[in-house]
Design a protein around this motif. Structure first.
Motif, PDB file in Angstrom:
ATOM      1  N   HIS A 122      18.175   4.959  -6.056  1.00  0.00           N
ATOM      2  CA  HIS A 122      16.911   5.545  -5.605  1.00  0.00           C
ATOM      3  C   HIS A 122      15.745   4.581  -5.814  1.00  0.00           C
ATOM      4  CE1 HIS A 122      14.072   8.797  -4.690  1.00  0.00           C
ATOM      5  NE2 HIS A 122      13.330   8.302  -5.685  1.00  0.00           N
ATOM      6  N   LYS A 123      15.691   3.923  -6.983  1.00  0.00           N
ATOM      7  CA  LYS A 123      14.589   2.995  -7.257  1.00  0.00           C
ATOM      8  C   LYS A 123      14.574   1.856  -6.253  1.00  0.00           C
ATOM      9  CE  LYS A 123      12.747  -0.090 -10.813  1.00  0.00           C
ATOM     10  NZ  LYS A 123      12.697  -1.242  -9.872  1.00  0.00           N
ATOM     11  N   ASP A 124      15.775   1.350  -5.905  1.00  0.00           N
ATOM     12  CA  ASP A 124      15.849   0.245  -4.945  1.00  0.00           C
ATOM     13  C   ASP A 124      15.462   0.709  -3.539  1.00  0.00           C
ATOM     14  OD1 ASP A 124      16.666  -1.492  -6.928  1.00  0.00           O
ATOM     15  OD2 ASP A 124      18.795  -1.005  -6.651  1.00  0.00           O
ATOM     16  N   ARG A 125      15.752   1.964  -3.226  1.00  0.00           N
ATOM     17  CA  ARG A 125      15.327   2.494  -1.927  1.00  0.00           C
ATOM     18  C   ARG A 125      13.804   2.493  -1.835  1.00  0.00           C
ATOM     19  NH1 ARG A 125      19.197   7.827  -2.447  1.00  0.00           N
ATOM     20  NH2 ARG A 125      21.220   6.762  -2.152  1.00  0.00           N
ATOM     21  N   VAL A 126      13.177   2.962  -2.907  1.00  0.00           N
ATOM     22  CA  VAL A 126      11.713   2.984  -2.922  1.00  0.00           C
ATOM     23  C   VAL A 126      11.159   1.574  -2.811  1.00  0.00           C
ATOM     24  CG1 VAL A 126       9.668   3.572  -4.295  1.00  0.00           C
ATOM     25  CG2 VAL A 126      11.647   5.115  -4.259  1.00  0.00           C
ATOM     26  N   ASP A 127      11.759   0.640  -3.546  1.00  0.00           N
ATOM     27  CA  ASP A 127      11.296  -0.753  -3.504  1.00  0.00           C
ATOM     28  C   ASP A 127      11.451  -1.336  -2.101  1.00  0.00           C
ATOM     29  OD1 ASP A 127      10.673  -0.629  -6.160  1.00  0.00           O
ATOM     30  OD2 ASP A 127      12.514  -1.625  -6.861  1.00  0.00           O
ATOM     31  N   THR A 128      12.543  -0.956  -1.392  1.00  0.00           N
ATOM     32  CA  THR A 128      12.756  -1.455  -0.027  1.00  0.00           C
ATOM     33  C   THR A 128      11.644  -0.972   0.897  1.00  0.00           C
ATOM     34  OG1 THR A 128      15.150  -1.499  -0.322  1.00  0.00           O
ATOM     35  CG2 THR A 128      14.333  -1.454   1.940  1.00  0.00           C
ATOM     36  N   LEU A 129      11.296   0.316   0.781  1.00  0.00           N
ATOM     37  CA  LEU A 129      10.201   0.825   1.608  1.00  0.00           C
ATOM     38  C   LEU A 129       8.876   0.159   1.230  1.00  0.00           C
ATOM     39  CD1 LEU A 129      10.879   4.682   1.837  1.00  0.00           C
ATOM     40  CD2 LEU A 129      11.368   2.934   3.540  1.00  0.00           C
ATOM     41  N   MET A 130       8.646  -0.020  -0.065  1.00  0.00           N
ATOM     42  CA  MET A 130       7.380  -0.601  -0.504  1.00  0.00           C
ATOM     43  C   MET A 130       7.268  -2.078  -0.164  1.00  0.00           C
ATOM     44  SD  MET A 130       5.502   1.732  -1.648  1.00  0.00           S
ATOM     45  CE  MET A 130       4.210   0.721  -2.353  1.00  0.00           C
ATOM     46  N   SER A 131       8.402  -2.740  -0.021  1.00  0.00           N
ATOM     47  CA  SER A 131       8.351  -4.161   0.343  1.00  0.00           C
ATOM     48  C   SER A 131       7.797  -4.345   1.743  1.00  0.00           C
ATOM     49  CB  SER A 131       9.753  -4.786   0.251  1.00  0.00           C
ATOM     50  OG  SER A 131      10.608  -4.240   1.252  1.00  0.00           O
ATOM     51  N   ASN A 132       7.899  -3.284   2.546  1.00  0.00           N
ATOM     52  CA  ASN A 132       7.338  -3.316   3.898  1.00  0.00           C
ATOM     53  C   ASN A 132       6.125  -2.407   4.016  1.00  0.00           C
ATOM     54  OD1 ASN A 132       9.257  -5.061   5.033  1.00  0.00           O
ATOM     55  ND2 ASN A 132      10.721  -3.383   5.281  1.00  0.00           N
ATOM     56  N   HIS A 133       5.439  -2.162   2.879  1.00  0.00           N
ATOM     57  CA  HIS A 133       4.411  -1.128   2.877  1.00  0.00           C
ATOM     58  C   HIS A 133       3.238  -1.448   3.785  1.00  0.00           C
ATOM     59  CE1 HIS A 133       2.562  -3.899   0.001  1.00  0.00           C
ATOM     60  NE2 HIS A 133       1.432  -3.246   0.181  1.00  0.00           N
ATOM     61  N   GLU A 134       3.060  -2.712   4.168  1.00  0.00           N
ATOM     62  CA  GLU A 134       1.964  -3.051   5.073  1.00  0.00           C
ATOM     63  C   GLU A 134       2.385  -2.933   6.532  1.00  0.00           C
ATOM     64  OE1 GLU A 134       0.431  -6.827   3.984  1.00  0.00           O
ATOM     65  OE2 GLU A 134      -0.442  -6.123   2.103  1.00  0.00           O
ATOM     66  N   ARG A 135       3.651  -2.592   6.758  1.00  0.00           N
ATOM     67  CA  ARG A 135       4.135  -2.388   8.119  1.00  0.00           C
ATOM     68  C   ARG A 135       3.859  -0.958   8.555  1.00  0.00           C
ATOM     69  NH1 ARG A 135       8.531  -5.744   9.007  1.00  0.00           N
ATOM     70  NH2 ARG A 135       8.489  -5.015  11.160  1.00  0.00           N
TER      71      ARG A 135
END
Length: 741
Positions: A503-516
């Motif tokens: 779950h934490k890595d899923r959130v990090d994946t979304l946040m890594s593209n948070h400016e998209r």
């Protein structure tokens, strides 16, 4: 006799639901007279005799009407003959049975009659369900969006109300029959589009009439895929039934009067499509209105059309979480089912929603395309209408045109502050501005909650009188929002490629593209690939080929953020709405949806998102030549009498955009020339050609000046002849500032 009439249940149901087209001939006015009884409605043969007596000294009175009219106009003039016909018909009044016509809702009424019997029947019936809008020539149909609860009455052979205009003559002489589409081509096209998806009921005709046969058989291409039609004529027998049955035409041996009495007996008045919002005493709307308050037909039409009353008992389709998380945000099902996550600004908006006074209020939500504005707006509207806040709330995702005129009635009937949530607020900035100004002037307590794209608002707000009391920006995903989104994706089985991560890595994946864009981020994170590749593969995998082409045509138009009329798509691809439902609903279920568009009074299509439509268009047409070919194809079938088609033309033909997209000026010239051939307003086309010449590397200031002069000349001509369209208005104003552009 009315009791013995046999109409199929399908035709009866279509009339009940307001989907039938009534097509009236001379027999429909049979028996009508003037109030003093001195004049009566004439048959074609009787009219021929009258014209012969007036202009030919009684000669040739046994010839066909068109031939007699040829001689009469030759010996006298078109204006004289038309003026005589007006004298004959202008005092003719409807009979009592004609007043049953406006007690039903019709998709359209079409007639070849010159008289005003139908219009008078509507005017003399206060309980009419619809307001008549007479369509005589190209351009008249544009008023349908401004006429609340309108039924278009197509006078395809002209009308005595406009006999002084020889550009649109009454169709009576052979020469006029040969040229009858001149000035009426878009009118005829609009009727033929409707007739592909709606049953036509011919009344008062001899079907053998050559002109009627021409119209009828022009509709017969692919007649197996259209609805069944019906023809009403007291002389029909078994031969007629067998012959016309081959063409999906029911023949009913009855008079027009017997037909109207029959459907009046068969269809209970309460079950007719009144556009009524109060069909149930305890309906969601009625609880907001004062005791014994009854909305006008105009208010009912607006609320059942462009405004949606938001309440938790709304009829909602089955939710599809996968479609929602892939960008389909234009329905209420995901909101009711809780598929969306709480955005930070939602609670802020709701916390500040109450107003201490009766002043109108504007709440503005800004964000870039694909940021989640539509979902946020629907969530705000849903919460407003819930039991905890309990507000009188409406939703609009198109134009607020006409809403200004019913605001005071709505407030008077309810006594409550009105909340109007508007998605894509700048789709019709003028109507939004008018509503807000009217509410301010009349001190109507209305709260407008409006979403706009940031860049569009920044470029247009200076021209408007809208002052936001509160302004919110829908920004990038916060960590908490990404956490909630991942939880929802897991709960509804929509993680896709994210399921392999903690779950934490899923959130990090979304946040890594948070400016998209949120739209892009969701696709790429759950599908594990670049969005363009995802959409390209999705498009190429659609089968059969006809479905793929249909999807591409819809994308080509929806990317412009305009309604994609089913009638327009039918002309482009040959696929009418019935075929879409029967053959292409399944292959396109995840990428295209259909809805009823109140503006065009037509079905319309949309993709999941305009950004997705633009990507599919770009991927399908990588070369300028391919793109130009598709644009030419679209322009060739647009009917600029519909505002959505006119708006599409305006966006396709922007001179600056064409200058940027097409280095080869021959491709650009093909696009402009196709627009002129399609009947797009010439003044507007010339204006855009001038802009193209000024912006294109291979452009010419001399050519630009030539097109400016042509635009000015064309706009002045149209202004002196008859009012203009929005394109025409922009052309007449735009040429004055074009050089500084």
């Amino acid at each position: 006799m009315a009791e013995s009439i046999s109409l199929s249940p399908r035709i009866i149901d279509q009339i009940k639901e307001g989907k039938a087209i009534l097509f009236l001939g001379a027999g429909a006015s049979y028996g009508c007279t003037s109030l003093n009884g001195e004049r009566k409605a004439l048959t074609g043969a009787q009219l021929g005799v009258a014209i012969s007596d007036k202009f030919l000294g009684g000669k040739r009175n046994l010839e066909a009407l068109a031939k007699i009219a040829d001689y009469a106009t030759s010996d006298s003039s078109v204006l004289d003959v038309q003026g005589f016909i007006k004298q004959i018909f202008e005092s003719i009044e409807p009979q009592e049975f004609h007043k049953l016509i406006p007690l039903f809702k019709w998709k359209a009424i079409v007639t070849t009659n010159y008289d005003r019997v139908v219009e008078k029947a509507c005017e003399q019936t206060p309980a009419r369900i619809q307001n008549p809008l007479v369509i005589i020539q190209d351009g008249d149909l544009r008023a349908i969006e401004d006429t609340v609860n309108a039924v278009p009455i197509f006078k395809i052979h002209g009308c005595i109300s406009r006999v002084a205009d020889t550009n649109i003559p009454l169709i009576i002489a052979n020469e006029q029959y040969a040229k009858y589409q001149n000035g009426r081509s878009r009118l005829i096209t609009a009727f033929k589009e409707m007739a592909k998806d709606h049953p036509v009921i011919f009344c008062g005709y001899e079907i053998a009439d050559p002109h009627i046969a021409q119209i009828l058989f022009s509709l017969e291409n692919g007649f197996q895929d259209r609805p069944s039609y019906a023809a009403i004529n007291p002389r029909f027998d078994d031969l007629d039934r067998r012959y016309w049955g081959k063409f999906k035409m029911e023949t009913v041996p009855a008079t027009f009067e017997e037909f109207l009495i029959h459907i009046d007996q068969q269809i209970d008045s309460k079950s007719r499509l009144l556009g009524s919002i109060l069909s149930r005493p305890a309906g969601a709307m009625s609880r907001w209105l004062k005791t014994n308050a009854m909305p006008s037909h105009n208010l009912q039409a607006v609320i059942s059309g462009r405004l949606i009353h938001v309440h938790h008992e709304m009829l909602i389709e089955n939710p599809n979480p996968m479609n929602f998380y892939r960008g389909d945000s234009a329905t209420w099902a995901p909101i009711k089912s809780g598929y969306d996550f709480d955005r930070n600004i939602t609670s802020q908006i709701l916390a500040n929603i109450r107003s201490p006074n009766t002043d109108p209020k504007l709440v503005l939500i800004k964000g870039h395309a694909g940021a989640g504005k539509s979902v946020t707006l629907r969530r705000v509207a849903w919460e407003l209408s819930g039991s905890s806040i309990n507000c009188f709330c409406f939703f609009c995702d198109t134009s607020l045109k006409g809403v200004r005129d019913i605001l005071d009635e709505l407030y008077e009937l309810s006594g409550e502050r009105i909340f109007i949530v508007v998605d894509n607020g700048l789709f019709d900035a003028v109507a939004l501005n008018e509503c807000y100004v009217a509410a301010k002037k009349k001190q109507i307590p209305v709260t407008f909650i409006v979403a706009v794209r940031s860049n569009e608002w920044n470029s247009t707000n200076g021209m408007m009188k809208l002052i936001a009391a509160e302004e919110y920006s829908l920004g990038d995903l916060s960590h908490d929002e990404a956490d909630m989104l991942c939880t929802l994706l897991e709960e509804h089985g929509c993680l896709g490629e994210l399921k392999h991560l903690a779950h934490k890595d899923r959130v990090d994946t979304l946040m890594s593209n948070h400016e998209r864009q949120l739209l892009v981020t969701l696709h790429e994170a759950t599908l594990g690939a670049d969005l363009r590749k995802i959409l390209r593969d999705e498009y190429r995998n659609i089968s059969p080929l006809e479905a793929q082409i249909l999807y591409l045509d819809i994308c080509s138009l929806h990317r412009l953020n305009v309604p994609v009329r089913a009638g327009l798509v039918s002309r482009m691809s040959g696929t009418n709405f019935i075929q879409f439902e029967e053959r292409f609903f399944s292959p396109l279920e995840k990428v295209v949806s259909a809805y009823s568009d109140w503006r065009s009074k037509d079905f319309a299509y949309k993709t999941r998102h305009t950004e997705i439509a633009q990507i599919v268009f770009d991927e399908a047409f990588p070369s300028p030549a391919d793109k130009a070919n598709q644009l030419v194809r679209i322009l060739s079938v647009l009917n600029s009498d519909y505002s959505s088609d006119s708006e599409a033309a305006s966006k396709i033909l922007k001179g600056r955009v064409i200058a940027d997209d097409f280095a080869d000026r021959s491709l650009a010239e093909r696009i402009f020339e196709s627009a002129e051939q399609a009947g797009i307003d010439q003044g507007f086309v010339f204006q855009q050609r001038a802009l193209f010449e000024l912006k294109h590397p291979g452009g010419s200031a001399i050519r630009a000046l030539k097109f400016i002069r042509l635009a000015t000349r064309t706009s002045e001509f149209h202004s002196s002849y008859k009012g203009g369209s929005s394109q025409r208005s922009s052309a007449s104003q735009g040429h004055r500032t074009i050089i500084s552009s």
